[in-house]
Design a protein around this motif. Structure first.
Motif, PDB file in Angstrom:
ATOM      1  N   SER A 153       0.818  -1.211   0.000  1.00 22.56           N
ATOM      2  CA  SER A 153       0.000   0.000   0.000  1.00 22.56           C
ATOM      3  C   SER A 153       0.854   1.264   0.000  1.00 22.56           C
ATOM      4  N   PHE A 154       2.040   1.169  -0.592  1.00 19.13           N
ATOM      5  CA  PHE A 154       2.968   2.301  -0.555  1.00 19.13           C
ATOM      6  C   PHE A 154       2.406   3.555  -1.219  1.00 19.13           C
ATOM      7  N   ALA A 155       1.429   3.388  -2.109  1.00 19.30           N
ATOM      8  CA  ALA A 155       0.858   4.536  -2.819  1.00 19.30           C
ATOM      9  C   ALA A 155       0.005   5.407  -1.904  1.00 19.30           C
ATOM     10  N   ASN A 156      -0.394   4.868  -0.781  1.00 19.26           N
ATOM     11  CA  ASN A 156      -1.227   5.610   0.168  1.00 19.26           C
ATOM     12  C   ASN A 156      -0.588   5.547   1.550  1.00 19.26           C
ATOM     13  N   GLY A 157       0.062   6.632   1.951  1.00 20.96           N
ATOM     14  CA  GLY A 157       0.762   6.659   3.220  1.00 20.96           C
ATOM     15  C   GLY A 157      -0.136   6.549   4.433  1.00 20.96           C
ATOM     16  N   ASN A 158      -1.436   6.742   4.258  1.00 18.26           N
ATOM     17  CA  ASN A 158      -2.377   6.633   5.375  1.00 18.26           C
ATOM     18  C   ASN A 158      -2.683   5.180   5.740  1.00 18.26           C
ATOM     19  N   ILE A 159      -2.306   4.253   4.861  1.00 25.37           N
ATOM     20  CA  ILE A 159      -2.530   2.838   5.138  1.00 25.37           C
ATOM     21  C   ILE A 159      -1.294   2.280   5.825  1.00 25.37           C
ATOM     22  N   THR A 160      -1.407   2.025   7.116  1.00 25.36           N
ATOM     23  CA  THR A 160      -0.255   1.578   7.900  1.00 25.36           C
ATOM     24  C   THR A 160      -0.503   0.278   8.655  1.00 25.36           C
ATOM     25  N   ASN A 161      -1.763  -0.100   8.790  1.00 23.33           N
ATOM     26  CA  ASN A 161      -2.078  -1.334   9.517  1.00 23.33           C
ATOM     27  C   ASN A 161      -3.335  -1.965   8.922  1.00 23.33           C
ATOM     28  N   LEU A 162      -3.765  -3.060   9.517  1.00 23.40           N
ATOM     29  CA  LEU A 162      -4.896  -3.801   8.960  1.00 23.40           C
ATOM     30  C   LEU A 162      -6.179  -2.972   8.964  1.00 23.40           C
ATOM     31  N   ARG A 163      -6.429  -2.252  10.039  1.00 22.36           N
ATOM     32  CA  ARG A 163      -7.659  -1.457  10.133  1.00 22.36           C
ATOM     33  C   ARG A 163      -7.723  -0.396   9.039  1.00 22.36           C
ATOM     34  N   SER A 164      -6.630   0.331   8.857  1.00 20.02           N
ATOM     35  CA  SER A 164      -6.621   1.368   7.819  1.00 20.02           C
ATOM     36  C   SER A 164      -6.667   0.756   6.420  1.00 20.02           C
ATOM     37  N   PHE A 165      -6.101  -0.441   6.272  1.00 21.57           N
ATOM     38  CA  PHE A 165      -6.169  -1.138   4.990  1.00 21.57           C
ATOM     39  C   PHE A 165      -7.617  -1.450   4.624  1.00 21.57           C
ATOM     40  N   ILE A 166      -8.361  -1.964   5.599  1.00 18.00           N
ATOM     41  CA  ILE A 166      -9.764  -2.308   5.369  1.00 18.00           C
ATOM     42  C   ILE A 166     -10.590  -1.058   5.066  1.00 18.00           C
ATOM     43  N   MET A 167     -10.410  -0.008   5.863  1.00 16.70           N
ATOM     44  CA  MET A 167     -11.228   1.193   5.746  1.00 16.70           C
ATOM     45  C   MET A 167     -10.907   2.007   4.500  1.00 16.70           C
ATOM     46  N   LEU A 168      -9.619   2.118   4.159  1.00 19.01           N
ATOM     47  CA  LEU A 168      -9.203   3.010   3.080  1.00 19.01           C
ATOM     48  C   LEU A 168      -8.978   2.305   1.752  1.00 19.01           C
ATOM     49  N   ALA A 169      -8.930   0.985   1.776  1.00 24.14           N
ATOM     50  CA  ALA A 169      -8.670   0.256   0.532  1.00 24.14           C
ATOM     51  C   ALA A 169      -9.748  -0.779   0.226  1.00 24.14           C
ATOM     52  N   THR A 170      -9.905  -1.741   1.118  1.00 26.71           N
ATOM     53  CA  THR A 170     -10.810  -2.860   0.829  1.00 26.71           C
ATOM     54  C   THR A 170     -12.244  -2.416   0.580  1.00 26.71           C
ATOM     55  N   ILE A 171     -12.789  -1.620   1.484  1.00 32.30           N
ATOM     56  CA  ILE A 171     -14.195  -1.217   1.351  1.00 32.30           C
ATOM     57  C   ILE A 171     -14.443  -0.350   0.125  1.00 32.30           C
ATOM     58  N   PRO A 172     -13.731   0.769  -0.057  1.00 30.04           N
ATOM     59  CA  PRO A 172     -14.025   1.595  -1.243  1.00 30.04           C
ATOM     60  C   PRO A 172     -13.719   0.893  -2.554  1.00 30.04           C
ATOM     61  N   PHE A 173     -12.620   0.131  -2.597  1.00 31.18           N
ATOM     62  CA  PHE A 173     -12.267  -0.556  -3.839  1.00 31.18           C
ATOM     63  C   PHE A 173     -13.344  -1.541  -4.255  1.00 31.18           C
ATOM     64  N   ASN A 174     -13.784  -2.372  -3.323  1.00 33.44           N
ATOM     65  CA  ASN A 174     -14.761  -3.396  -3.678  1.00 33.44           C
ATOM     66  C   ASN A 174     -16.114  -2.800  -4.043  1.00 33.44           C
ATOM     67  N   ILE A 175     -16.525  -1.753  -3.350  1.00 36.30           N
ATOM     68  CA  ILE A 175     -17.795  -1.113  -3.705  1.00 36.30           C
ATOM     69  C   ILE A 175     -17.728  -0.572  -5.135  1.00 36.30           C
ATOM     70  N   ILE A 176     -16.607   0.056  -5.474  1.00 38.55           N
ATOM     71  CA  ILE A 176     -16.457   0.621  -6.818  1.00 38.55           C
ATOM     72  C   ILE A 176     -16.394  -0.476  -7.872  1.00 38.55           C
ATOM     73  N   LYS A 177     -15.518  -1.448  -7.656  1.00 37.57           N
ATOM     74  CA  LYS A 177     -15.323  -2.503  -8.655  1.00 37.57           C
ATOM     75  C   LYS A 177     -16.578  -3.338  -8.860  1.00 37.57           C
ATOM     76  N   ILE A 178     -17.167  -3.806  -7.772  1.00 33.63           N
ATOM     77  CA  ILE A 178     -18.333  -4.676  -7.895  1.00 33.63           C
ATOM     78  C   ILE A 178     -19.517  -3.922  -8.481  1.00 33.63           C
TER      79      ILE A 178
END
Length: 206
Positions: A153-178
């Protein structure tokens, strides 16, 4: 008559699988997302298969397209991403089909089933990343989980742990893609497949 229909279903499923396999290999990177989070439109043929021929055809499209990608392109996630996709097939097909059939296979049922599908699959992605894919990927790379998260997740410095990964990457990405896949899949199904295929598909209206 039934034999002829089964042959048509098999041929159409094979065609959709081939298209899905190609689409899965055409990935688009998303800014500020982890390196393996890329948008593709390979769920479009699955949506068409589901509403045209049912859950078995949709499942076949999903599983075989993953095999096609692995055989032709390979993997950049140590096969962890592909494992997640296989595990997620049931989460994709079953809830969508249940809602669709319970609501009488109407146009409203299609809309409701797809909305629920987006929510269920996003929730599954959160669980899968937290407890399956990221831990397995970290183990495969012999790295600490948080180090893996920071690396991918080097492209987004706000992603530093599992919680931020889920909130800032997993949720928005999947909503958009699906959502994109479901919208395009429904449009193609409604405006092209129902009108121009040789299949006699009964169209239910609200």
């Amino acid at each position: 008559m039934m034999k002829n229909w089964n042959v048509k279903k098999l041929v159409f499923t094979a065609m959709l699988t081939a298209v899905a396999g190609v689409l899965m290999s055409l990935e688009i990177s998303v800014p500020l997302m982890p390196v393996f989070y890329k948008i593709d439109f390979s769920d479009v043929p699955t949506v068409i298969a589901l509403f045209t021929m049912g859950p078995l055809s949709a499942t076949m499209v999903e599983i075989i397209k993953i095999l096609i990608k692995v055989l032709t392109v390979g993997t950049n996630t140590a096969y962890v991403g592909e494992l997640a996709n296989v595990l997620g097939v049931a989460v994709f097909v079953i809830p969508t089909w249940i809602v669709y059939t319970k609501m009488g296979k109407t146009n409203k049922a299609i809309f409701a089933s797809l909305v629920i599908g987006v929510l269920v699959r996003t929730a599954w992605a959160c669980f899968c990343n937290a407890y399956i894919t990221l831990p397995l990927y970290a183990k495969a790379m012999s790295m600490n989980l948080n180090d893996v998260i920071k690396a991918v997740s080097f492209a987004n410095g706000n992603i530093t742990n599992l919680r931020s990964f889920i909130m800032l990457a997993t949720i928005p990405f999947n909503i958009i893609k699906i959502s994109l896949n479901y919208i395009i899949g429904y449009v193609v199904y409604d405006h092209v497949v129902l009108k121009h295929t040789a299949f006699k598909v009964e169209r239910h209206t609200a």
